[in-house]
Design a protein around this motif. Structure first.
Motif, mmCIF file in Angstrom:
data_model
loop_
_atom_site.group_PDB
_atom_site.id
_atom_site.type_symbol
_atom_site.label_atom_id
_atom_site.label_comp_id
_atom_site.label_asym_id
_atom_site.label_seq_id
_atom_site.Cartn_x
_atom_site.Cartn_y
_atom_site.Cartn_z
ATOM 1 N N SER A 156 51.416 45.857 40.933
ATOM 2 C CA SER A 156 50.943 47.179 40.221
ATOM 3 C C SER A 156 50.197 48.147 41.319
ATOM 4 N N GLU A 157 49.828 49.221 40.832
ATOM 5 C CA GLU A 157 49.289 50.271 41.586
ATOM 6 C C GLU A 157 47.845 50.009 41.637
ATOM 7 N N ALA A 158 47.237 49.049 40.822
ATOM 8 C CA ALA A 158 45.753 48.648 40.938
ATOM 9 C C ALA A 158 45.381 47.948 42.124
ATOM 10 N N LEU A 159 44.346 48.559 42.536
ATOM 11 C CA LEU A 159 43.560 47.493 43.701
ATOM 12 C C LEU A 159 42.735 46.276 43.008
ATOM 13 N N LEU A 160 43.001 45.152 43.528
ATOM 14 C CA LEU A 160 42.062 44.179 43.198
ATOM 15 C C LEU A 160 41.087 44.019 43.966
ATOM 16 N N ILE A 161 39.683 44.183 43.364
ATOM 17 C CA ILE A 161 38.492 44.305 44.001
ATOM 18 C C ILE A 161 37.606 42.976 43.838
ATOM 19 N N VAL A 162 37.164 42.267 44.627
ATOM 20 C CA VAL A 162 36.471 40.877 44.364
ATOM 21 C C VAL A 162 35.214 40.719 44.896
ATOM 22 N N ASP A 163 34.211 40.452 43.963
ATOM 23 C CA ASP A 163 32.867 40.158 44.574
ATOM 24 C C ASP A 163 32.676 38.786 44.830
ATOM 25 N N GLY A 164 32.783 38.603 46.141
ATOM 26 C CA GLY A 164 32.822 37.262 46.649
ATOM 27 C C GLY A 164 31.302 36.642 47.044
ATOM 28 N N ILE A 165 30.290 37.411 46.412
ATOM 29 C CA ILE A 165 28.963 37.393 47.098
ATOM 30 C C ILE A 165 28.537 35.710 47.072
ATOM 31 N N SER A 166 28.632 35.221 45.769
ATOM 32 C CA SER A 166 28.455 33.915 45.924
ATOM 33 C C SER A 166 29.386 32.656 46.007
ATOM 34 N N GLY A 167 30.623 33.397 46.198
ATOM 35 C CA GLY A 167 31.800 32.520 46.286
ATOM 36 C C GLY A 167 32.543 32.438 47.559
ATOM 37 N N LEU A 168 32.524 33.575 48.399
ATOM 38 C CA LEU A 168 33.172 33.427 49.672
ATOM 39 C C LEU A 168 32.801 32.570 50.508
ATOM 40 N N GLY A 169 33.459 31.609 51.042
ATOM 41 C CA GLY A 169 33.159 30.770 52.223
ATOM 42 C C GLY A 169 32.784 29.357 51.351
ATOM 43 N N VAL A 170 32.586 29.446 50.149
ATOM 44 C CA VAL A 170 32.360 28.185 49.033
ATOM 45 C C VAL A 170 33.543 27.732 48.517
ATOM 46 N N MET A 171 34.602 28.575 48.080
ATOM 47 C CA MET A 171 35.551 28.312 47.521
ATOM 48 C C MET A 171 36.850 29.081 47.996
ATOM 49 N N GLU A 172 38.174 28.187 47.784
ATOM 50 C CA GLU A 172 39.239 28.991 48.566
ATOM 51 C C GLU A 172 39.316 30.523 47.971
ATOM 52 N N CYS A 173 39.461 31.275 49.020
ATOM 53 C CA CYS A 173 39.678 32.613 48.602
ATOM 54 C C CYS A 173 40.575 33.428 49.928
ATOM 55 N N ARG A 174 41.715 33.437 49.722
ATOM 56 C CA ARG A 174 42.546 33.774 50.814
ATOM 57 C C ARG A 174 42.962 35.388 50.676
ATOM 58 N N MET A 175 42.221 36.081 51.236
ATOM 59 C CA MET A 175 42.429 37.620 51.162
ATOM 60 C C MET A 175 43.996 38.121 51.317
ATOM 61 N N ASP A 176 44.512 37.739 52.606
ATOM 62 C CA ASP A 176 45.831 38.334 52.892
ATOM 63 C C ASP A 176 46.729 37.517 52.129
ATOM 64 N N ASP A 177 46.665 36.177 52.349
ATOM 65 C CA ASP A 177 47.890 35.414 51.552
ATOM 66 C C ASP A 177 47.903 35.687 50.078
ATOM 67 N N TRP A 178 46.793 35.862 49.326
ATOM 68 C CA TRP A 178 47.121 36.167 48.032
ATOM 69 C C TRP A 178 47.247 37.434 47.734
ATOM 70 N N GLY A 179 46.810 38.309 48.520
ATOM 71 C CA GLY A 179 47.008 39.791 48.484
ATOM 72 C C GLY A 179 45.918 40.501 47.731
ATOM 73 N N ILE A 180 44.658 40.077 47.855
ATOM 74 C CA ILE A 180 43.421 40.771 47.481
ATOM 75 C C ILE A 180 43.227 42.135 48.185
ATOM 76 N N ASP A 181 42.877 43.031 47.474
ATOM 77 C CA ASP A 181 42.728 44.555 48.115
ATOM 78 C C ASP A 181 41.497 44.558 48.822
ATOM 79 N N VAL A 182 40.255 44.075 48.003
ATOM 80 C CA VAL A 182 38.827 44.220 48.514
ATOM 81 C C VAL A 182 38.077 43.218 48.287
ATOM 82 N N VAL A 183 37.295 42.558 49.486
ATOM 83 C CA VAL A 183 36.473 41.826 49.033
ATOM 84 C C VAL A 183 35.364 41.822 49.690
ATOM 85 N N VAL A 184 33.989 41.777 48.787
ATOM 86 C CA VAL A 184 32.665 41.775 49.391
ATOM 87 C C VAL A 184 31.860 40.729 49.267
#
Lengths: 383, 383
Positions: A156-184
């Protein structure tokens, strides 16, 4: 008494990270500090699983969340906000503060948002500019299916924005491979640093949006959170504003630790600790609050008859164990036990032990040893 | 070699402040931390010379500057920006980013803005909503007559906003008595802390403006910098977002030190150190860059024939003395020597000594001992 911090942020920092913070203040416009920025930036890309630049902002995590909204969607634009708790609501509230039209996809506390619900919302609102989501909903302990969300937004045209504040580094989250647009994310969770720094990474698609927004009639009204400044300065290993540079120096050490272990090993370790913490629930006669629990924290329901606020006090007073309660409407109703960052399994075991010792004093009898044994069995079950 | 930091930000932090930063991370939603917030808040009021709440924001100083603009003037509103250097320009640039109409009152670098120029601008633009100013223009070493500005703005509808980042705590600045409406500062100068925290205080008149703006049709689009959130939380000794809480704990110690000395004694001490640094100029055969110099730093002009960038390198490499050069168009043209925060007279003397030893190597002969003696004579002259 020996204090132990097991709150889902801030989390403890390694000793060498803390000691770095006690070293003398240094100047930030220097070749030495530029080398630190370069190293930290590369290690952040590793944690974010992205080849795109990851920007460091001196702010609470909410600052990076605001940067994500303010730079990608103009006032009057539309956001689909996936809300499964207080932190999903934080996205919604930021959108509203910036005049963004919000389409809320909400599930009851304790549940996660199904990708199918996003698909339906996007079908109904194909003009949505962004979709906001939360990797680990720290308020309820739920995980959301970011990979599933990204499969939908990518088309879609919509960007996926992800709050990874308590998740990133803890659980799998592959920004490029999954195609996430914004991770914080923020500094005070898996990145093993005190609070004070926030981070944001954007896909090429998101950067195109940002750059075209600033050139258009609805140019974002942003200065401190104008993320182009951070990107352009980072190209020269520099920062647009005086950064919390001693925190950045300390971050370097925490990131080295994370990188030495390997991000996938981190994910496995947290998953194993989370299984152990969850295994304690049944013998503690506590329900798990989250239907699909995250790996960075475990949330136990406090039984109706038990004073959930008083338990927190007793855990700290009698055993030095600092866990968190619920926020807002969940106050007194849940216990949130973190196992992320520089918290290890034996501290989780200590917390379960303290719960076993404390709950009976509040009219909730449990069999001594049952929960720690269950915890241990689950942990011994392996990675 | 023993390193000495004499840049106008960051500045050195006292040892006990740094050691506090090495203590374990603690939870920020606790009675212990609320007590710290209360104490810090009172001590900040003392430094700001105000009875109004002083808000702590996790951000660079620029974050508090943005908060000052975003909360007091709507897009399309008018600002008179008093510009005497790069930091005055920072105000102007923030205003422009927020769609505020800017009336610039500009003086050449090295000069200060005369109150009469403000009076004239206000007469021509009686609809100005705010006036931005800079107590100590760190880029050029000038001081501005904030008391004089306030006498003018007090009689108008315009709010006087002051960047006190490198001036507050160093030079007299009486927020309530003088009638200043907004003062902002950062942690890394006179407050003797590493960078990472910013502070903002508002007059009752400014709060009225803020509250009415949010109720009107041009409500600020702000979330992280919505200062009402900070004010309302501070009333309960709390913060709206996870603060850089270990920095706040450390700030408590630096503020105690400042309070023990007494703010007026601080002002006198900095004034005396500044006189000593300025007295070194003539025997060093260097001109002072600022016509009306601030007390927190002394800026020497680099003679045309001398390589101003190379001198900085030699001072650090040969003597461990880290001073700052010029920024942007002033790069290579000035030397900025800070004497604020946890920098004492003997370090200023060391820097003057290092300049005396270094300048001759760059084709600029000076008489050994003349500058340090002049510095010493001025300092001995007393407070």
């Amino acid at each position: 008494m020996k204090p132990r911090l097991l709150t889902p942020g801030p989390t403890p920092a390694p000793e060498e990270t803390l000691l770095e913070l006690a070293r003398p203040v240094t100047f930030h416009r220097s070749s030495q500090f530029r080398a630190v920025i370069k190293e930290v930036s590369e290690d952040l890309q590793y944690v974010f699983c992205t080849k795109q630049p990851v920007l460091t902002i001196t702010a609470s995590g909410t600052g990076a969340m605001e940067a994500a909204i303010a730079n990608t969607v103009p006032p009057g634009g539309k956001a689909i906000c996936l809300v499964s708790g207080r932190w999903g609501e934080r996205w919604r509230n930021i959108c509203k503060a910036f005049g963004v039209t919000v389409v809320e996809v909400k599930v009851p506390y304790g549940e996660s948002v199904a990708p199918a619900a996003l698909a339906a919302a996007l079908k109904e609102h194909p003009d949505a500019a962004i979709v906001t989501s939360t990797l680990s909903e720290t308020a309820t302990g739920c995980r959301n299916d970011i990979k599933g969300f990204a499969e939908i937004t990518r088309a879609s045209e919509a960007l996926l924005i992800v709050d990874g504040i308590s998740g990133l580094g803890v659980m799998e989250c592959r920004m490029d491979d999954w195609g996430i647009d914004v991770v914080v994310t923020g500094s005070q969770k898996a990145l093993m640093l005190p609070p004070g720094l926030a981070f944001i990474g954007l896909s090429q698609r998101a950067w195109k949006r940002v750059d075209s927004l600033y050139q258009g009639p609805s140019a974002p009204k942003a200065f401190y959170f104008d993320i182009r400044k951070y990107r352009d300065n980072l190209a020269g290993n520099d920062t647009p504003f005086t950064p919390a540079n001693t925190l950045v120096r300390a971050l370097r050490l925490s990131l080295k630790r994370l990188r030495d272990e390997g991000i996938e090993n981190c994910w496995k370790r947290y998953s194993r600790m989370a299984r152990a913490a969850r295994a304690a629930a049944a013998p503690l006669r506590l329900e798990l609050y989250a239907k699909d629990p995250a790996d960075g924290l475990t949330v136990y329901k406090v039984p109706e008859a038990v004073d959930g606020v008083a338990i927190l006090g007793a855990l700290e007073k009698d055993h030095g164990i600092r866990v968190a309660g619920g926020q807002d409407v969940l106050k007194g109703k849940i216990i949130r036990l973190a196992h992320m960052g520089y918290i290890d399994y034996f501290e989780v075991l200590a917390a379960v032990s303290a719960l076993e010792l404390t709950l009976p004093k509040f009219g909730h009898p449990v069999e001594p040893g049952a929960a720690v044994a269950a915890c241990q069995r689950a942990y011994a079950g392996g990675a």
